[in-house]
Write an enzyme that holds these catalytic residues in place. Sequence first.
Site, PDB file in Angstrom:
ATOM      1  N   HIS A   1      25.998  53.281   7.496  1.00  0.00           N
ATOM      2  CA  HIS A   1      25.621  54.776   7.739  1.00  0.00           C
ATOM      3  C   HIS A   1      26.237  55.612   7.304  1.00  0.00           C
ATOM      4  O   HIS A   1      27.521  55.481   6.489  1.00  0.00           O
ATOM      5  CB  HIS A   1      25.940  54.685   9.409  1.00  0.00           C
ATOM      6  CG  HIS A   1      27.603  54.530   9.876  1.00  0.00           C
ATOM      7  ND1 HIS A   1      28.209  53.140   9.756  1.00  0.00           N
ATOM      8  CD2 HIS A   1      28.457  55.281  10.260  1.00  0.00           C
ATOM      9  CE1 HIS A   1      29.384  53.485   9.939  1.00  0.00           C
ATOM     10  NE2 HIS A   1      29.522  54.690  10.451  1.00  0.00           N
TER      11      HIS A   1
ATOM     12  N   ASP B   1      27.737  59.637   8.554  1.00  0.00           N
ATOM     13  CA  ASP B   1      28.340  59.894  10.006  1.00  0.00           C
ATOM     14  C   ASP B   1      27.496  61.180  10.519  1.00  0.00           C
ATOM     15  O   ASP B   1      27.010  62.098  10.183  1.00  0.00           O
ATOM     16  CB  ASP B   1      29.583  60.687   9.744  1.00  0.00           C
ATOM     17  CG  ASP B   1      30.724  59.418   9.557  1.00  0.00           C
ATOM     18  OD1 ASP B   1      30.517  58.356  10.042  1.00  0.00           O
ATOM     19  OD2 ASP B   1      31.713  59.303   9.138  1.00  0.00           O
TER      20      ASP B   1
ATOM     21  N   HIS C   1      28.739  54.330   4.511  1.00  0.00           N
ATOM     22  CA  HIS C   1      29.786  53.063   4.601  1.00  0.00           C
ATOM     23  C   HIS C   1      29.466  52.221   5.664  1.00  0.00           C
ATOM     24  O   HIS C   1      28.623  52.650   6.553  1.00  0.00           O
ATOM     25  CB  HIS C   1      31.036  54.081   4.976  1.00  0.00           C
ATOM     26  CG  HIS C   1      31.175  54.961   6.071  1.00  0.00           C
ATOM     27  ND1 HIS C   1      30.505  56.236   6.134  1.00  0.00           N
ATOM     28  CD2 HIS C   1      31.585  54.573   7.299  1.00  0.00           C
ATOM     29  CE1 HIS C   1      30.543  56.675   7.504  1.00  0.00           C
ATOM     30  NE2 HIS C   1      31.328  55.849   8.212  1.00  0.00           N
TER      31      HIS C   1
ATOM     32  N   ARG D   1      40.078  58.672  13.298  1.00  0.00           N
ATOM     33  CA  ARG D   1      39.219  59.472  12.378  1.00  0.00           C
ATOM     34  C   ARG D   1      38.994  61.087  12.621  1.00  0.00           C
ATOM     35  O   ARG D   1      39.303  61.553  13.794  1.00  0.00           O
ATOM     36  CB  ARG D   1      37.903  58.840  12.685  1.00  0.00           C
ATOM     37  CG  ARG D   1      36.832  58.912  11.574  1.00  0.00           C
ATOM     38  CD  ARG D   1      35.424  57.840  12.023  1.00  0.00           C
ATOM     39  NE  ARG D   1      34.940  58.958  12.894  1.00  0.00           N
ATOM     40  CZ  ARG D   1      33.529  58.986  12.993  1.00  0.00           C
ATOM     41  NH1 ARG D   1      32.811  58.479  11.967  1.00  0.00           N
ATOM     42  NH2 ARG D   1      32.877  59.845  13.688  1.00  0.00           N
TER      43      ARG D   1
HETATM   44  C1  SIN Z   1      33.225  55.042  10.827  1.00  0.00           C
HETATM   45  O1  SIN Z   1      32.134  54.342  10.714  1.00  0.00           O
HETATM   46  O2  SIN Z   1      33.232  56.059  10.685  1.00  0.00           O
HETATM   47  C2  SIN Z   1      34.578  53.995  10.829  1.00  0.00           C
HETATM   48  C3  SIN Z   1      34.704  53.097   9.653  1.00  0.00           C
HETATM   49  C4  SIN Z   1      35.591  51.871   9.833  1.00  0.00           C
HETATM   50  O3  SIN Z   1      35.847  51.777  10.845  1.00  0.00           O
HETATM   51  O4  SIN Z   1      36.110  51.530   8.885  1.00  0.00           O
END
Ligand code: SIN
Length: 266
Positions: A84, A86, A242, A257
């Site tokens: 995905h 964000d 990611h 985050r």
């Molecule tokens: C996310 O998807 O923003 C987090 C990625 C993760 O937990 O490594």
Amino acid sequence: MHEVDLAALDDNVFAQIEAALFRFGVLVFPAQRISHADQVALTKRFGEHGVDAFTDGVDGYREIQPVIREPGPGAPLFFGARWHTDSPFLERPPAVSMLRSVEVPPFGGDTLFSSSRAAYLDLSAGMQTLLEPLQGLYSRTHLTRAMEQWREDPERALDISPIEQDLAAATPHPLIRTHPATGEKALYVDENYTIGIAGLHRREAEPLVSYLISHVTRPIYQFRLRWQPDMLVIWDNRLVIHQAFDDFAPHRREMYRSTVLGEVPA
Ligand code: SIN
């Protein structure tokens, strides 16, 4: 990047970090034992904070979103485990995201990044021209519905396919995005949220989206991050997508985050 203290950046070093981010798409800073307040300040160097679509932040820091996976049964579904970008369903999706590790499992829990810029550049001129005027359709309602169904009945087979109402309510953005700072183009497509293409029948859009997802996630465009505690990772959502792995049971993973509000994609 080593020998940088993210809690005390002067303007010159910050400018170098920003330029490196726009060049490489992902930056990894090991050994950064910084606080929530430091992370808030660092995020603000890039611009206004983005508000997360899924959490309300931690106590005292609305901008810091916990990404915590507790061990044991009943852990919530881990949607980060699919490729995905964000929150592309927002009118102004996050431009930049950062994730800070506090506790990492002894194995697993890696994060993969894939370069949507490299994937765009590898497309044929014909495919680039075909995609250029198209608007992707981005939604999270199919995921929210699947999560609710799973909470009611974790034994039930997970159904995350979108329905017509999801398509009708989805947010359109260009499938090919232009980076506002560098003018570089990248594919704006992902597995979690891209559910269609405006103006195309579903039977036409689905194979094209599915091809683009398989293209943008080719291993040649990927970088796999093995976390250590006290790492801070910054990525540019306009250049990479990611995915995190949910493969570390029965261990705990604790991350924080934050995001930077982006422009309306163009
Ligand atoms: C996310 O998807 O923003 C987090 C990625 C993760 O937990 O490594």
